[in-house]
Design a protein around this motif. Sequence first.
Motif, PDB file in Angstrom:
ATOM      1  N   ASP A 139      45.629  35.566  42.197  1.00 47.31           N
ATOM      2  CA  ASP A 139      44.610  35.158  41.233  1.00 47.31           C
ATOM      3  C   ASP A 139      43.992  36.392  40.576  1.00 47.31           C
ATOM      4  OD1 ASP A 139      45.209  32.690  42.222  1.00 47.31           O
ATOM      5  OD2 ASP A 139      43.221  32.312  43.090  1.00 47.31           O
ATOM      6  N   LEU A 142      38.807  35.965  35.293  1.00 45.79           N
ATOM      7  CA  LEU A 142      38.922  35.444  33.932  1.00 45.79           C
ATOM      8  C   LEU A 142      38.442  36.452  32.900  1.00 45.79           C
ATOM      9  CD1 LEU A 142      39.433  33.129  31.939  1.00 45.79           C
ATOM     10  CD2 LEU A 142      37.139  32.254  32.481  1.00 45.79           C
ATOM     11  N   GLY A 148      34.814  33.828  36.858  1.00 48.22           N
ATOM     12  CA  GLY A 148      35.926  32.878  36.845  1.00 48.22           C
ATOM     13  C   GLY A 148      37.187  33.495  37.389  1.00 48.22           C
ATOM     14  N   THR A 149      38.105  32.641  37.823  1.00 48.62           N
ATOM     15  CA  THR A 149      39.403  33.093  38.311  1.00 48.62           C
ATOM     16  C   THR A 149      40.509  32.305  37.612  1.00 48.62           C
ATOM     17  OG1 THR A 149      39.405  31.516  40.159  1.00 48.62           O
ATOM     18  CG2 THR A 149      38.498  33.706  40.586  1.00 48.62           C
ATOM     19  N   VAL A 150      41.624  32.990  37.413  1.00 51.15           N
ATOM     20  CA  VAL A 150      42.817  32.382  36.828  1.00 51.15           C
ATOM     21  C   VAL A 150      43.902  32.406  37.884  1.00 51.15           C
ATOM     22  CG1 VAL A 150      44.502  32.479  34.957  1.00 51.15           C
ATOM     23  CG2 VAL A 150      42.166  33.271  34.569  1.00 51.15           C
ATOM     24  N   VAL A 155      42.311  27.309  36.113  1.00 54.83           N
ATOM     25  CA  VAL A 155      41.163  28.196  35.926  1.00 54.83           C
ATOM     26  C   VAL A 155      39.948  27.563  36.594  1.00 54.83           C
ATOM     27  CG1 VAL A 155      39.636  29.291  34.241  1.00 54.83           C
ATOM     28  CG2 VAL A 155      42.082  29.071  33.740  1.00 54.83           C
ATOM     29  N   SER A 177      36.642  23.394  37.531  1.00 55.50           N
ATOM     30  CA  SER A 177      38.025  23.871  37.439  1.00 55.50           C
ATOM     31  C   SER A 177      38.849  22.923  36.591  1.00 55.50           C
ATOM     32  CB  SER A 177      38.648  24.009  38.838  1.00 55.50           C
ATOM     33  OG  SER A 177      38.841  22.741  39.427  1.00 55.50           O
ATOM     34  N   ARG A 198      47.150  28.354  29.540  1.00 56.97           N
ATOM     35  CA  ARG A 198      46.136  29.161  30.222  1.00 56.97           C
ATOM     36  C   ARG A 198      44.847  29.199  29.397  1.00 56.97           C
ATOM     37  NH1 ARG A 198      48.624  33.689  30.003  1.00 56.97           N
ATOM     38  NH2 ARG A 198      49.957  33.231  31.784  1.00 56.97           N
ATOM     39  N   ALA A 202      41.233  27.389  30.368  1.00 55.30           N
ATOM     40  CA  ALA A 202      40.001  28.185  30.436  1.00 55.30           C
ATOM     41  C   ALA A 202      38.899  27.533  29.603  1.00 55.30           C
ATOM     42  CB  ALA A 202      40.270  29.606  29.950  1.00 55.30           C
ATOM     43  N   ILE A 229      43.838  35.846  27.421  1.00 54.79           N
ATOM     44  CA  ILE A 229      43.800  35.937  28.877  1.00 54.79           C
ATOM     45  C   ILE A 229      45.158  36.443  29.347  1.00 54.79           C
ATOM     46  CG2 ILE A 229      43.414  34.662  31.013  1.00 54.79           C
ATOM     47  CD1 ILE A 229      41.921  32.568  29.330  1.00 54.79           C
TER      48      ILE A 229
END
Length: 414
Positions: A139, A142, A148-150, A155, A177, A198, A202, A229
């Motif tokens: 991960d 963001l 945030g995490t992708v 996301v 999410s 992606r 987001a 991103i």
Amino acid sequence: MPERARKFVNVLFCLVAVVGIGWSGKEIWQVLSARHQIDEACAGLVPAGRVLALSPAGGTVTHRVADEGTVQLDSLISGEDCEIFSTEAGEKSGTSSGERWFFTGAMGSVVRESPYTPEDPWDDLLDAGGPYTSHVYPDQPLGGGIAGTVSDTGVTVQLPCSKGWLNGEPVGSLWASAGLMEPDSPFADEGQLTDHDRAVLADTAVITANRLAERAGCADRLPDAPDDIPALTEGPTPAAEADGTCAWYRSSGLAEGGESADQILESRTDARAWDERCALVFSAQRANTMWKVRGDGLDSVYSPDRPGKYFVSFHTYSGDAARNVQLRRSTASHASAEAEPGEAGRDVEEPVWWASSKCAGKPRIHTMTMSFGFGRLASRQYERIFRTYIDDQARRHGCTDITFPDTATFDEEY
């Protein structure tokens, strides 16, 4: 043009127009129906238009018809999700019904979320040649000023809400999410999201969080999701090249030597990360060298048969997430120890340790998990490495009040 020919052309134009109107009407009805399905399933909190912009959202769109899988407004504080299906996702995935679950939107309060749990000592971090995936994508944050995490499928974002309330309870922080179901689907790009999906996910997660914040009476809102991103970096990567969350391992010199982990799984650093992770991974050759030196002859310590069988994983959980950490998953017969802020220790049965600190007035929990076989070989040596990891956290984030496990916990059998 002769009169007869002109009449024929006019009739043809009329027929085309009628067909076009009929087709347009069908398309409009299909879009309106799809938006209604998403709004109904997600209680209007997930932006239907963004979900319909996802690659698998074509054809007829429906939703899960059950309490589990539709957002229940009276349970938002504890976390709710909605599940969306489409015929296009089903057709491209080859399901016999022609309908497939492709999207999940979820939201809730961080302090009431399911506990954060680091890796289990029996986990396979790489799954090399296994049944699940041939790619490993750690991960990444963001960015864009958003916590945030992708991941390879979705996301997740968080939003502070100190004075908000949901279902009669204080919120603390909110999370939301948005994700597709499978990284290896026909809509994926080598095991991760496409650039288009992606970006859409987001946007979806940010808008969902802001709508939930409005419902909870929060003062703050998240900014728009960033436009570009980056794709995730496939791992593991060589330890000598660490420059993100594992940079401390390289810069301290700990990565040098034949008994050191030679690979890593890391992410970019981000001060807003609520779960920062660094995993040290042994290649098959390095792990077997370690086993021959230390493990041959020990009970229940077998020669590692694949890359990643030996690993050490570190996590740092921050803020509200640090108040909700368990060392391992609970089972019917064993409850997992909770990692309490201001304390430190080790799980009574597994090679999982935790320490704690305070950064900018907020608690942090630091965990270290050693894979089962490797933990039997080297737990004593990793006391110093765990301290080095926490010292790096303290330096980067200005942490104080560090509480570290007793030395004796690194010598205990398990």
